[in-house]
Design a protein around this motif. Structure first.
Motif, mmCIF file in Angstrom:
data_model
loop_
_atom_site.group_PDB
_atom_site.id
_atom_site.type_symbol
_atom_site.label_atom_id
_atom_site.label_comp_id
_atom_site.label_asym_id
_atom_site.label_seq_id
_atom_site.Cartn_x
_atom_site.Cartn_y
_atom_site.Cartn_z
ATOM 1 N N ARG A 209 37.964 46.642 27.968
ATOM 2 C CA ARG A 209 36.612 46.473 28.506
ATOM 3 C C ARG A 209 36.183 45.015 28.646
ATOM 4 O O ARG A 209 35.232 44.724 29.370
ATOM 5 N N ILE A 212 35.577 43.610 32.223
ATOM 6 C CA ILE A 212 34.336 43.808 32.995
ATOM 7 C C ILE A 212 33.367 42.644 32.772
ATOM 8 O O ILE A 212 32.455 42.440 33.569
ATOM 9 N N PHE A 213 33.576 41.886 31.695
ATOM 10 C CA PHE A 213 32.567 40.884 31.294
ATOM 11 C C PHE A 213 33.128 39.467 31.171
ATOM 12 O O PHE A 213 32.503 38.619 30.555
ATOM 13 N N VAL A 217 29.535 39.368 34.925
ATOM 14 C CA VAL A 217 29.812 40.781 35.210
ATOM 15 C C VAL A 217 30.767 40.890 36.397
ATOM 16 O O VAL A 217 30.524 40.309 37.452
ATOM 17 N N ARG A 218 31.829 41.625 36.176
ATOM 18 C CA ARG A 218 32.854 41.764 37.225
ATOM 19 C C ARG A 218 32.906 43.219 37.693
ATOM 20 O O ARG A 218 33.609 44.050 37.109
ATOM 21 N N PRO A 219 32.150 43.516 38.736
ATOM 22 C CA PRO A 219 31.941 44.911 39.121
ATOM 23 C C PRO A 219 33.200 45.638 39.596
ATOM 24 O O PRO A 219 33.246 46.863 39.552
ATOM 25 N N TYR A 222 34.692 47.955 37.138
ATOM 26 C CA TYR A 222 33.831 49.033 36.616
ATOM 27 C C TYR A 222 34.217 50.369 37.247
ATOM 28 O O TYR A 222 34.187 50.534 38.471
ATOM 29 N N GLU A 262 29.063 45.196 44.363
ATOM 30 C CA GLU A 262 28.440 43.916 43.975
ATOM 31 C C GLU A 262 26.931 44.052 44.202
ATOM 32 O O GLU A 262 26.358 43.445 45.102
#
Ligand code: DOR
Ligand code: ZN
Length: 348
Positions: A209, A212-213, A217-219, A222, A262
């Motif tokens: 996880r 993702i951060f 934030v790395r969409p 997700y 995004e």
């Protein structure tokens, strides 16, 4: 004989993708050629808007997918229906006759286009009985939806509250726990009898996880169920590379227009179909288990579904290449997972 754990190339029986989202309309022209280039067959998810709930809708969707397969490629979409609270058991008979292979259980509200999903599993029991009789599989999105349950615990709670009772009530129903993401799920599937299998995505093998951060934030990392902590990734790697035939490949490749990922409320889904086998190869190679990739990708899913194994082959070569950053997607752009990154394996 000593196995070469770091081969320069790897030829394997053509794989199948046991879980994919192909969408509809103009999206098909982008995504179907990617999947057809690697896989002989794929289990096509029915979460269109509106969802695919009848055998006849599934057959016309199948025809639209086939029309998007490039000339000279052969690709067989395996169709599924979207289980609802009020699906009639008669529809199961029509589905069986039409060649539909499975139904997908989305708990209502669990993920993309799941509003029409099941509100209470007991409401579907007559339909599940018909499926058990007809030999259709049940594919589950295994997450509870209650807002009180922490997002990262929803899969483990689903097993305890929903899946264990369901398996007791329908011991002869073949169930696939889709895209498992936790140690709990991998242990549960490994501990059960032959009627329970699980698919595992490339992203859940490659990332935890933190992805993702990282730095913001790395969409594009997700998806649902969301990536979990490292201990879970390691448990999934163990399961996928163990040679246990109840774990098999399902990319859950789920394309969304880049501007909708995004976004303040970004859509869930990672697009991996453009380099699916290369991403799985990276994962298996990272633990020196390339020799286990063929069972996972090409044999175990077909065996579980009771379908013949493929007979042709594909070859992966250890050769670096840079993946495209985006693809056209109707009027929008589609940004794949690991877009613009260098991968160590390439399909030739
Ligand atoms: O991340 C996901 N995307 N998970 C799902 O279960 C659905 C999928 C989609 O359709 O976009
Ligand atoms: Zn999915």
């Amino acid at each position: 004989m000593i196995q070469n754990t770091h081969p320069a190339s790897y030829t394997l029986t053509r794989p199948d993708d046991w879980h994919i989202h192909l969408r509809d309309g103009t999206a098909l022209a982008t995504v179907v050629p990617h999947t057809a280039a690697q896989f002989a067959r794929a289990i096509v998810m029915p979460n269109l808007r509106p969802p695919v709930t009848t055998a006849s809708e599934a057959m016309s969707y199948k025809a639209r997918i086939k029309a998007a397969v490039p000339a000279g490629m052969s690709f067989e979409p395996l169709m599924t229906l979207y289980l609802t609270d009020n699906m009639s058991p008669d529809e199961i008979l029509r589905a069986k006759d039409a060649g539909v292979v499975a139904l997908k259980l989305y708990p209502a509200g669990a993920t993309t286009n799941s509003d029409a999903g099941v509100t209470d599993i007991r409401k579907t029991y007559k339909t599940l009985e018909a499926m058990q009789r007809a030999g259709l599989l049940l594919l589950v999105h295994g997450e509870v939806t209650s807002p009180e349950i922490d997002l990262f615990d929803r899969e483990a709670v689903f097993i305890d509250q929903q899946l264990i009772p369901l398996r007791k009530d329908f011991p002869e129903l073949k169930i696939v726990m889709e895209h498992i993401t936790t140690r709990e799920a991998s242990l549960y599937v490994a501990s059960e009898t032959s009627h329970l299998g699980a698919t595992i995505t490339a992203q859940h093998l490659l990332y935890n996880r933190n992805a993702i951060f990282t730095g913001g934030v790395r969409p594009h990392y997700y998806c649902l169920p969301v990536l979990k902590r490292e201990t879970h990734r390691l448990a999934l790697m163990d399961a996928a590379t163990s040679g246990n035939p109840r774990f098999f490949l399902g990319t859950d490749s789920a394309p969304h227009a880049a501007h909708l990922k995004e976004h303040a409320v970004g859509c869930a889904g990672c697009y991996t179909a453009h380099a699916a086998m290369e991403l799985y190869a990276a994962a298996f190679d990272s633990v020196g288990k390339m020799d286990k990739l063929e069972g996972f990708a090409s044999f175990f899913g077909a065996d579980f579904y009771g379908l013949p194994r493929n007979t042709d082959t594909i070859t992966l070569k250890r050769e670096t290449w840079t993946t495209p950053e985006s693809f056209p997607f109707g009027d929008a752009l589609l940004k794949p997972l690991a877009g613009g990154e260098t991968l160590a394996w390439q399909m030739i």
